[in-house]
Scaffold this motif. Structure first.
Motif, PDB file in Angstrom:
ATOM      1  N   ASP A 246       0.483   4.835   1.561  1.00  0.00           N
ATOM      2  CA  ASP A 246      -0.273   5.698   2.475  1.00  0.00           C
ATOM      3  C   ASP A 246       0.624   6.891   2.793  1.00  0.00           C
ATOM      4  O   ASP A 246       1.370   6.877   3.768  1.00  0.00           O
TER       5      ASP A 246
ATOM      6  N   VAL B  52      -5.478  11.775   2.805  1.00  0.00           N
ATOM      7  CA  VAL B  52      -5.457  10.673   1.842  1.00  0.00           C
ATOM      8  C   VAL B  52      -6.897  10.212   1.666  1.00  0.00           C
ATOM      9  O   VAL B  52      -7.516   9.718   2.596  1.00  0.00           O
TER      10      VAL B  52
ATOM     11  N   PRO C 234       0.824  -1.206   0.000  1.00  0.00           N
ATOM     12  CA  PRO C 234       0.000   0.000   0.000  1.00  0.00           C
ATOM     13  C   PRO C 234       0.864   1.265   0.000  1.00  0.00           C
ATOM     14  O   PRO C 234       1.992   1.267   0.478  1.00  0.00           O
TER      15      PRO C 234
ATOM     16  N   ALA D  47      -2.113   6.904  -5.029  1.00  0.00           N
ATOM     17  CA  ALA D  47      -2.892   7.337  -3.873  1.00  0.00           C
ATOM     18  C   ALA D  47      -3.589   8.642  -4.235  1.00  0.00           C
ATOM     19  O   ALA D  47      -2.988   9.530  -4.851  1.00  0.00           O
TER      20      ALA D  47
ATOM     21  N   LYS E 109      -5.899   5.028  -0.509  1.00  0.00           N
ATOM     22  CA  LYS E 109      -4.525   4.533  -0.595  1.00  0.00           C
ATOM     23  C   LYS E 109      -4.222   4.084  -2.016  1.00  0.00           C
ATOM     24  O   LYS E 109      -5.107   3.624  -2.731  1.00  0.00           O
TER      25      LYS E 109
END
Length: 191
Positions: A127, A157, A125, A172, A160
């Motif tokens: 983030d 955010v 991911p 993202a 993600k």
């Protein structure tokens, strides 16, 4: 014996010898021709076999490539089946119970299971909260003026992003900070 008959006999002998040599030479040539034709036939057979083998190899490689493309994600898909099973059980449990803590706990376990599968297949991911905006991995959805915030920093955010090994699957979706007008020096102050 006369000289003439000697010459005639020598000529006849020479002619006979020449004919014998010619016959032998012709026989040798015919043998060589037969040998060359045999070798040519062998080479033609080898060529045809090699061509057939190459065609079979090409077909086999095409079939293997199609199977590789078709079933490349088979292991990944099998690992995701357990996540799907957990989601189904969670939905069933949500209908049967009103205890939100149990539902939330089940969802957290399912998400953890999904992230474990992702990790096993190098899906990571993105983030980026608090990081500097990077257009390779982030897509700015908005820019907000924030007092005291460093410019070009991700402050929110929305979604993600994910990378597979080093290739971006999805950027993202973020909100990027821009300094407030008060914190920027005015043009007339600089002069």
């Amino acid at each position: 014996m006369t000289e003439e008959s000697k010459i005639t006999q020598e000529e006849t002998a020479a002619t006979d010898q020449a004919e014998a040599n010619a016959a032998e030479s012709q026989e040798t040539l015919q043998q060589k021709l037969a040998e060359a034709e045999r070798k040519a036939e062998e080479n033609w057979d080898k060529f045809l076999r090699t061509q057939a083998e190459l065609e079979n190899l090409r077909r086999r490689m095409e079939r293997e490539l199609q199977n590789a493309q078709k079933y490349a994600i088979e292991k990944f898909a099998k690992d995701l089946l357990s996540v799907a099973d957990s989601l189904e059980l969670g939905l069933k449990a949500a209908v049967e119970t009103e205890d939100l803590d149990k539902i939330r706990e089940g969802l957290e376990l399912t998400l953890k299971q999904l992230l474990t599968v992702f990790d096993r297949f190098n899906v990571r991911p993105i983030d980026p909260l608090g990081e500097k905006f990077n257009p390779e991995f982030h897509q700015a959805m908005a820019v907000e003026e924030v007092k005291g915030a460093e410019p070009d920093r991700v402050i929110k955010v929305f979604q993600k992003g994910y990378v597979l090994n080093d290739r971006i699957l999805r950027p993202a979706l973020v909100v990027v900070a821009r300094p407030s007008a008060e914190s920027q020096p005015r043009i007339d102050e600089q002069a």
